[in-house]
Design an enzyme around this catalytic site. Structure first.
Site, PDB file in Angstrom:
ATOM      1  N   GLY A  22    -125.690 -27.383 -16.203  1.00  0.00           N
ATOM      2  CA  GLY A  22    -125.916 -26.062 -15.600  1.00  0.00           C
ATOM      3  C   GLY A  22    -125.912 -26.161 -14.093  1.00  0.00           C
ATOM      4  CG  ASN A  23    -124.823 -23.359 -11.644  1.00  0.00           C
ATOM      5  OD1 ASN A  23    -125.502 -22.412 -11.276  1.00  0.00           O
ATOM      6  ND2 ASN A  23    -123.726 -23.200 -12.397  1.00  0.00           N
ATOM      7  CE1 TYR A  24    -131.514 -27.432  -9.373  1.00  0.00           C
ATOM      8  CE2 TYR A  24    -129.862 -28.115  -7.767  1.00  0.00           C
ATOM      9  CZ  TYR A  24    -130.917 -28.425  -8.614  1.00  0.00           C
ATOM     10  OH  TYR A  24    -131.359 -29.713  -8.699  1.00  0.00           O
TER      11      TYR A  24
END
Ligand code: CTP
Length: 397
Positions: free
Chosen positions: A208-210
């Protein structure tokens, strides 16, 4: 713009309460109907007699008007109003609003309010600058309330002169511009992507990512506020991310593939699409059916490219449609953004740089440049709500 509008004016215990009279006078002059709800502390600063004379309505303060069982319905007020304005709003009231402490008529009215809420803080600088007040203001803003302040607002880094209530004419002007904008995109349909995507590795893990989704949600709210119908396709965002406006239809997806499918089905009937999501460029080639166990050896996950949603929409875009992309770059920002705009057939691209403090992922603020055929336009650091206005203005819908 205010002709015939019904405004609930909340007044709290600040010395600036006397300025409420000026607010009422201007609202009424512009054709609005005003119902005052005042806190017990507010009455120490200004009398209900003055306020009811100005509004030609009895002032509401207590839950019960008399000891005969009749009571004021905060639910009815919440349905009656076109807007609620709390001016002045003390630190105590802002704290109660942020935390749902419904111990007076003003807070119960706020909690039942179906219309947009505007808050004009008034306190001394120390109280204003305290982290709890700042946090409460951010909380209120994340619930979709509009904070009206002098200068560039509470998110700006400079604090001098802060805390003082905005001048009555500017408060009334904020309401006016809100109502003026509320129909400019009527009948238009806008697709917005927001948040991260999760690409499954096994039943318990993902790539995923932030991305928080804040920018995309702010864009969705802004378009809906202007009367557009919004399809908000969002990846996995935190439960606190809520689109309050009824004009926003939210579609939750998890992976880039799901987001791609949702976007392809909506896009042909849209007038515009703003692609704000941080889509994972790759996904694991295979998803393990069972949890992957530690083996002691190195672990390799083979990734394959995900569909490029922006490029797909760019290919099928028709003349009447506007396509807007985002770019978050670490180096050679402008050249990369220009290249992306051409490659994906965007009408314009919003560039935010990770090199700027307060811009990009997980912040409440953003600093953007808009790049189009016409050139590059730089904007100062602003709240994501304000940034959303700048972007939506340029859609020209
Ligand atoms: N985007 C998209 N689908 C993808 C990747 C990106 O729709 N699979 C959109 C983003 O929402 C954004 C724009 O394309 O509006 C640019 O995203 P970015 O990740 O910067 O572009 P990439 O093409 O992935 O370029 P890079 O080589 O910098 O990763």
């Amino acid at each position: 713009m205010l002709q015939g509008k019904k405004i609930v004016l909340g007044i709290t215990g600040s010395i600036a309460a006397y300025k409420s009279c000026l607010i009422i006078r201007q609202l009424i002059k512009k054709g609005a109907e005003v119902q005052v709800v005042i806190t017990p502390a507010g009455k120490e600063f200004i009398t209900p007699i003055t306020l009811s004379a100005l509004t030609s309505k009895p002032v509401i303060s207590e839950f019960f008007s008399q000891r005969d069982g009749t009571w004021h319905s905060h639910v009815d007020l919440g349905l009656w109003a076109d807007a609620m304005l709390i001016a002045p709003a003390t630190a105590a009231t802002i704290g109660k609003m942020a935390n749902g402490i419904a111990d007076n008529m003003l807070i119960t009215t706020y909690l039942s309010m179906k219309a947009p809420v505007f808050v004009a803080p008034a306190m001394d600088l120390d109280m204003y600058a305290h982290p709890s007040t700042q946090q409460n203001l951010k909380t209120l803003q994340s619930y979709g309330n509009h904070i009206i302040e002098s200068g560039t607002g509470f998110l700006a880094s400079k604090l001098e002169g802060k805390g003082r209530m905005e001048e009555p004419e500017n408060i009334v002007a904020s309401l006016e511009s809100y109502f003026a904008g509320s129909c400019s995109m009527k009948g238009k349909k806008v697709l917005i992507t927001a948040g991260p995507t999760y690409e499954k590795i096994d039943p318990v893990r993902f790539i995923g990512n932030y991305s928080s989704g804040k920018m995309g949600f702010a864009l969705a709210e802004e378009c809906a506020r202007r009367g557009a119908q919004v399809e908000l396709v969002c990846g996995p965002v935190s439960a606190s991310m809520q689109a309050a406006h009824p004009g926003v239809h939210r579609i939750d997806v998890e992976s880039a593939k799901e987001m791609h499918e949702a976007c392809l089905s909506f896009f042909p009937s849209m007038d515009a699409a703003i692609l704000c999501a941080a889509v994972a460029d790759f996904a694991p080639e295979t998803v393990a059916e069972r949890k992957i166990k530690r083996t002691g050896d190195d672990m390799l996950i083979r990734l394959k490219p995900n569909p490029d949603i922006a490029a797909s929409l760019g290919q099928i875009k028709e003349k009447h449609q506007t396509l807007v992309g985002f770019a978050l770059e670490t180096h050679d920002e402008e050249a990369h953004a220009q290249d992306k705009m051409k490659r994906k057939n965007f009408d314009f691209i919003v560039l935010n740089s990770l090199n700027d403090e307060g811009a990009g992922f997980r912040t409440d603020t953003n600093k953007i440049s808009i790049i189009s055929q016409a050139g590059k336009e730089d904007f100062p650091l602003k709240s994501k709500q304000e940034v959303a206005k700048d972007i939506v203005d340029r859609l020209n819908l």
